[in-house]
Design a protein around this motif. Structure first.
Motif, short mmCIF file in Angstrom:
data_model
loop_
_atom_site.label_atom_id
_atom_site.label_comp_id
_atom_site.label_asym_id
_atom_site.label_seq_id
_atom_site.Cartn_x
_atom_site.Cartn_y
_atom_site.Cartn_z
N ARG A 112 1.46 -1.34 9.02
CA ARG A 112 2.04 -2.57 8.46
C ARG A 112 3.52 -2.36 8.18
NH1 ARG A 112 -2.96 -3.26 5.64
NH2 ARG A 112 -2.13 -2.42 3.71
N ARG A 113 3.86 -1.19 7.64
CA ARG A 113 5.28 -0.93 7.36
C ARG A 113 6.07 -0.72 8.64
NH1 ARG A 113 2.54 1.10 2.98
NH2 ARG A 113 2.08 3.09 3.99
N ARG A 114 5.46 -0.12 9.64
CA ARG A 114 6.10 -0.01 10.96
C ARG A 114 6.39 -1.39 11.53
NH1 ARG A 114 2.06 1.07 15.61
NH2 ARG A 114 1.71 -1.12 15.03
N LEU A 165 10.16 8.22 19.47
CA LEU A 165 10.12 6.77 19.37
C LEU A 165 10.14 6.33 17.92
CD1 LEU A 165 7.42 5.97 22.09
CD2 LEU A 165 9.89 5.53 22.25
N VAL A 166 11.03 5.40 17.60
CA VAL A 166 11.13 4.92 16.22
C VAL A 166 9.86 4.21 15.79
CG1 VAL A 166 12.33 3.29 14.70
CG2 VAL A 166 13.64 4.78 16.23
N PHE A 167 9.29 3.42 16.71
CA PHE A 167 8.10 2.63 16.38
C PHE A 167 6.93 3.05 17.28
CE2 PHE A 167 11.78 -0.25 15.57
CZ PHE A 167 11.68 -0.28 14.18
N VAL A 178 0.86 -1.18 0.00
CA VAL A 178 0.00 0.00 0.00
C VAL A 178 0.89 1.23 0.00
CG1 VAL A 178 -1.81 1.26 1.25
CG2 VAL A 178 -1.77 -1.24 1.27
N PRO A 179 0.65 2.22 -0.87
CA PRO A 179 1.51 3.41 -0.94
C PRO A 179 1.64 4.09 0.41
CG PRO A 179 0.00 3.35 -2.79
CD PRO A 179 -0.43 2.26 -1.87
N PRO A 180 2.82 4.62 0.73
CA PRO A 180 3.04 5.29 2.02
C PRO A 180 2.04 6.42 2.27
CG PRO A 180 5.12 4.97 0.88
CD PRO A 180 4.03 4.61 -0.10
N GLY A 181 1.60 6.51 3.51
CA GLY A 181 0.76 7.63 3.92
C GLY A 181 -0.70 7.51 3.59
N ARG A 182 -1.13 6.43 2.95
CA ARG A 182 -2.53 6.29 2.55
C ARG A 182 -3.22 5.25 3.43
NH1 ARG A 182 -2.51 6.33 -4.09
NH2 ARG A 182 -1.40 8.32 -4.33
N GLY A 183 -3.95 5.74 4.40
CA GLY A 183 -4.71 4.83 5.23
C GLY A 183 -4.05 4.56 6.56
N TYR A 184 -4.88 4.36 7.57
CA TYR A 184 -4.41 4.14 8.93
C TYR A 184 -3.64 2.83 9.04
CZ TYR A 184 -4.69 3.57 14.01
OH TYR A 184 -4.39 3.39 15.33
N ALA A 185 -4.15 1.77 8.39
CA ALA A 185 -3.53 0.46 8.56
C ALA A 185 -2.24 0.33 7.77
CB ALA A 185 -4.50 -0.64 8.15
N ALA A 233 11.92 7.31 7.02
CA ALA A 233 11.54 8.34 6.05
C ALA A 233 10.03 8.52 6.04
CB ALA A 233 12.06 7.96 4.66
N GLU A 234 9.29 7.42 6.09
CA GLU A 234 7.83 7.53 6.13
C GLU A 234 7.37 8.16 7.44
OE1 GLU A 234 3.73 4.90 5.62
OE2 GLU A 234 5.68 3.97 5.26
N ARG A 235 8.03 7.81 8.52
CA ARG A 235 7.67 8.39 9.82
C ARG A 235 7.79 9.91 9.77
NH1 ARG A 235 9.09 10.39 14.48
NH2 ARG A 235 8.42 9.47 16.48
N ARG A 236 8.86 10.39 9.14
CA ARG A 236 9.02 11.84 9.01
C ARG A 236 7.92 12.45 8.15
NH1 ARG A 236 14.48 10.22 8.61
NH2 ARG A 236 14.37 10.31 6.32
N MET A 237 7.57 11.76 7.07
CA MET A 237 6.54 12.24 6.18
C MET A 237 5.19 12.31 6.91
SD MET A 237 5.11 10.54 2.68
CE MET A 237 4.18 9.36 3.63
N LEU A 238 4.94 11.36 7.80
CA LEU A 238 3.70 11.35 8.56
C LEU A 238 3.70 12.40 9.67
CD1 LEU A 238 3.26 7.47 8.92
CD2 LEU A 238 1.89 9.00 7.50
N ASP A 239 4.88 12.98 9.92
CA ASP A 239 5.02 14.04 10.92
C ASP A 239 4.55 13.57 12.30
OD1 ASP A 239 5.87 16.54 11.72
OD2 ASP A 239 3.91 17.47 11.40
#
Length: 327
Positions: free
Chosen positions: A164-166, A246-248, A153-160, A235-241
């Motif tokens: 999953r990537r985390r 915490l890393v995870f 699933v593309p990064p940043g699209r959807g709560y789940a 990188a995704e975590r930063r994008m999600l702001d």
């Protein structure tokens, strides 16, 4: 009154003072790292309970602590097989020996009877036969990695999708980096190197901050496959702001993950991989696997000890034995 005399006369009282001292921490730590505070009250109560059972046994057997022998300690482990002491199984027996070893080191008693008892316990299989200590073989490792949470699933699209990537990055860090669950959920962004090394590996400089009070400063090294996963997640975590460090994180507000959540996610990966026959499907099995794999690759004991964040090299004995049995 000599210190050993105090331990002989009132062993449990002496232990209660020792377990809350900085010496108790210092004796268990890496050389040169002597600035840790005493352990928490919760941890101390567990140790006091354990030593209390040993103190009762010494009293029943008319033994004194300063003159305890390896044979005495092995008899104590056999005593644990009695119906009234069923909880003294193989893994806990090893912890008892390690605890008593620390006490004898504190008293500067040499030779250390507990060290000899640990060797004999492994030799006779009293400790190594612990069927609860599980490590995955090469085929199982490949199956686990193949069934990590998907990233389709593309990064940043959807709560789940981001979770999953985390979870994918989190599990691969535990398996290929050897981190404890407490170290994983308490891992901080600033503890992860900004970029990979020239060989593609990534260093994680783990500190006790936000983790269990038995975590020590140490460096874990992720192989390239795990490094890419972790850096992509960051990188995704930063994008999600996501706020906090915490890393995870558990949610988009940066809250801390619960250990039970980690266990459920790891167990789900085992289930997707069809490994229903693995008796223990949590983070500890992933850490065990990392340690055994390192020994099978010929990694020196000192390096494995550092990678796992263990206080003493002899703490790896169980993993070395598992490695030998797996060959």
């Amino acid at each position: 009154m000599p210190l050993s005399t105090q331990w002989d006369a009132h062993p449990l009282d002496a232990f209660k003072q020792f377990v809350k001292s900085t010496d108790f921490v210092r004796i268990s730590k890496h050389a040169g790292a002597n600035d840790r505070p005493p352990i928490s009250d919760a941890s101390a109560s567990v140790y006091v309970y354990m030593f209390g059972k040993f103190a009762l046994w010494m009293n029943d057997q008319h033994k004194v602590f300063s003159r305890i022998t390896a044979r005495d300690l092995l008899q104590f482990l056999d005593y644990g097989d009695a119906p009234e002491s069923k909880d003294l199984n193989s893994k806990i027996a090893y912890r008892y020996l390690r605890l008593i070893e620390r006490c004898l080191t504190h008293l500067e008693i040499s030779p250390n009877a507990a060290q000899s008892a640990i060797f004999d316990a492994f030799k006779t299989g009293k400790v190594a036969s612990d069927g609860r200590t599980i490590a995955l073989d090469d085929i199982q490792i490949a199956a686990f990695l193949a069934h990590l949470p998907p990233i389709d699933v593309p990064p940043g699209r959807g709560y789940a999708s981001w979770k999953r990537r985390r979870d994918r990055a989190m599990q691969i860090v535990m398996l290929l980096g050897g981190l404890r669950v407490a170290e994983t959920i308490g891992l901080l962004v600033e503890e992860v190197a900004k970029q990979s090394r020239i060989d593609g590996a990534l260093e994680i400089h783990i500190t006790p901050v936000a983790k269990h009070d038995t975590s020590y400063d140490h460096t874990a090294v992720l192989p390239p496959i795990a490094a890419r996963e972790l850096l992509n997640w960051l990188a995704e975590r930063r994008m999600l702001d996501i706020p906090g460090t915490l890393v995870f994180p558990a949610d988009r507000q940066g809250a801390r993950l619960n250990k039970a959540t980690v266990y459920r996610q790891v167990k789900a990966t085992f289930q997707r991989a069809g490994m229903a026959d693995v008796s223990r499907t949590g983070g500890r099995t992933l850490r065990n696997t990392f340690a055994v794999q390192e020994f099978q690759k010929g990694t020196p004991v000192a390096e494995v000890t550092e990678s796992l964040g263990l206080a003493l090299e002899r703490s790896t004995q169980l993993y070395q034995e598992l490695s030998r049995r797996a060959q």
